[in-house]
Design a protein around this motif. Structure first.
Motif: not given
Length: 456
Positions: A134-139, A216-225, A227-235
C-alpha cells in the motif's frame, strides 16, 4: 480507472548492453537476442544507425522479458555493486545528460511485486508485505496526484521538479540542500534507494508477495482527498521524523512526530504512558540518542530482521544505535572529498537544528579555514560518510584536543537508519510479528490517514 503504467529509470551509461530474451517489436521489426546501444553526439547508435529514442515492446506483455547487463545497485552506498537484471514489460532508451538511460515501462502492480521483493525479504509476514504494498503504491502514484481522482477532489500538491534543490538562507554561511524524486524529469522513478529499490524479476518473488499485492490491489493511503506521500525508511530510531525537516518546508498532516510504540488498552506499562520527548531540544536529543529506549524497531531478532533486510543490507549490524569514529586526518579529508570545500582541520561539528526524531537538519562545520552550516539531513549524511551516514540523528564527542583546540578524534553516536519519515520498515516488521494487521500498521505510521481503493 484502468491500472496505470510506470516509467522506471534503471541504468545510466554511455553504452548499454542488453538481451531480449523473447521476441520484441521495434519500428515494425521483430527482434531478439543481445543488443548494444551507444551514446553518439546526443543520439543513440544502434545497429549502425542513429536514433533519438528507442522503444522495444514485448510481443507477449505478461511473459516476455529482457536482461540489462552490469546494472549498478546501491548507488553511493557501502554495498554498491553491479549485477545483471531481468525485467518484464517494455524497454525504452533515451539520451540524457550526455549518457543513455534505460527505462523499464511496466504496469504498476507488476512493478510493486518487484519492489516488495527488492525492498525486503519475500519471506516477510503477510501483514508487513500488505502494508508495504500500500505505501509503495501510494508513494508511486502520489508523484502526480493530478492523474488520479478520489471523490473527484484530487489535487496535485508536489513541489515543482528540482534537481538537488538549493535553499540558500539569508545568512552567508548557511547552505541547505535536499534531494527528492522530483529530480527525475524524463521518467517517473529510478530503481535505486533514491526512490524505491526495484530489480525487476531478477529475484524470484514468492506466492506470499503475490498474495499481498493481489489483496491490496489498487489500495492507496489518502489524506484530505489526496494520495499520501508515503515515505519510508529502514529504522526510525524510536521516533518519527516530520517531512519538512528532510525536504521542502511543506508539513504533511499524516507525517507527524510520534513515538514508535503503541501501548495496549489497559496497559500499565510506563513505556506506553511515556510521551515522546522534545527531540528538537539539544539536551533531550542527546539523552535519547545516548540511550536505547524501547520501540518497535529496537530489536535484534535475526528472524524478524531477515524479513526486512536482504543479504547485502544484513552486512550492517548496528542501526538502532550506532557509533562511528574518525581521526582528525580522516574527517578533514573526508569532508573535503565529499563536499569539495576545504575547511582545513576540523575544530568542531556543532548541532544547530534538529527535527522531531532528533535528526539534525542544520549542522555547523567549524574548520581552521572555513565555517559553514549545512543541511538538510541527507546532505549532512553525505558529507560525513564515504557513502551515507546511517542517519543524521547523532551527537559528537571530541577526544585528545590539542592546545590549539584541534581534536585528534571525533566520535559520532547515532540513532536509526535513514530519514525516519513515515513507515519504519523494521518497526513495521515487529508489529506484524506481534499480530497487528496491515491497516493498523499503516495508520500507526501515517497518522490520521485513510485507506482507499483507486482502481480495480
Amino acid at each position: 480507472m484502468k491500472e496505470p503504467k510506470v516509467h522506471v529509470g534503471i541504468l545510466f551509461e554511455p553504452q548499454i548492453e542488453f538481451i531480449l530474451l523473447n521476441p520484441y517489436h521495434i519500428n515494425g521489426m521483430e527482434i531478439s537476442g543481445k543488443q548494444v546501444v551507444t551514446y553518439n553526439e546526443d543520439r543513440i547508435l544502434w545497429n549502425g544507425r542513429l536514433y533519438d529514442e528507442l522503444l522495444f515492446e514485448p510481443v507477449n506483455e505478461a511473459t516476455d522479458a529482457f536482461e540489462l547487463l552490469d546494472v549498478t545497485i546501491g548507488i553511493n552506498f557501502h554495498w554498491e555493486r553491479k549485477e545483471d537484471q531481468r525485467f518484464l514489460g517494455s524497454l525504452k532508451i533515451i539520451v540524457e545528460n550526455q549518457k543513455l538511460t534505460a527505462i523499464n515501462v511496466i504496469h504498476v502492480e507488476d512493478y510493486l511485486t518487484s519492489v516488495i521483493s527488492s525492498e525486503m525479504s519475500a519471506t516477510a509476514s503477510l501483514e508487513l508485505l500488505e502494508a508495504h504494498a500500500v505505501i509503495s503504491r501510494s508513494w508511486l502514484l502520489a508523484i502526480d496526484n493530478s492523474q488520479f481522482t478520489i471523490d473527484n477532489s484530487m489535487q496535485h500538491d508536489s513541489a515543482a521538479p528540482n534537481s538537488a534543490a538549493n535553499c540558500q538562507l539569508s545568512t552567508v554561511n548557511c547552505q541547505l540542500k535536499w534531494y527528492d524524486r522530483e529530480d527525475h524529469t524524463r521518467f517517473d522513478v529510478c530503481a535505486d534507494d533514491h526512490c524505491q529499490r526495484y530489480q525487476g524479476i531478477t529475484r524470484a518473488s514468492t506466492e506470499i508477495v503475490k498474495q499481498a499485492i493481489a489483496a491490496t490491489r489498487g489500495q492507496v493511503l489518502t489524506s484530505d482527498g489526496k494520495i499520501c506521500d508515503a515515505r519510508f525508511s529502514k529504522c526510525c530510531g524510536g521516533a518519527f521524523e516530520e517531512f519538512q525537516y528532510c525536504w521542502e518546508d511543506t508539513p504533511h498532516p499524516y507525517l507527524r512526530k510520534q513515538r514508535d510504540w503503541r501501548g495496549e488498552a489497559g496497559s500499565s506499562s510506563l513505556i506506553a504512558d511515556s510521551p515522546l520527548p522534545d527531540l528538537t531540544d539539544e539536551q533531550e536529543a542527546e539523552t535519547w540518542i545516548r540511550t536505547s529506549p524501547p520501540a518497535f524497531c529496537n530489536t535484534t531478532n535475526k528472524r524478524i530482521l531477515s524479513q526486512v533486510l536482504n543479504n547485502y543490507d544484513q552486512e550492517t549490524t548496528d542501526f538502532y544505535r550506532w557509533k562511528v569514529v574518525y581521526t582528525q586526518e580522516e574527517l578533514s579529508a573526508l569532508i573535503l572529498k565529499r563536499s569539495g570545500i576545504d575547511y582545513g582541520q576540523i575544530i568542531d561539528l556543532v548541532p544547530i537544528a534538529r527535527g522531531t526524531s532528533g535528526r539534525l537538519w542544520k549542522l555547523k562545520i567549524v574548520g581552521t579555514k572555513k565555517t559553514l552550516t549545512i543541511g538538510k539531513e541527507l546532505e549532512i549524511r553525505h558529507t560525513l560518510s564515504t557513502s551515507h551516514l546511517y542517519s543524521s540523528a547523532f551527537v559528537v564527542d571530541k577526544e585528545d584536543i590539542s592546545p590549539e583546540g584541534i581534536p585528534a578524534r571525533f566520535i559520532l553516536t547515532g540513532a536509526g537508519w535513514g530519514h525516519g519519515v513515515g513507515l519504519c520498515q523494521i518497526g513495521a516488521a515487529v508489529m506484524g510479528e506481534q499480530g497487528y494487521k496491515y491497516d493498523a500498521i499503516l495508520l500507526h505510521y501515517y497518522i490520521g490517514a485513510s485507506i482507499e481503493k483507486l482502481y480495480d
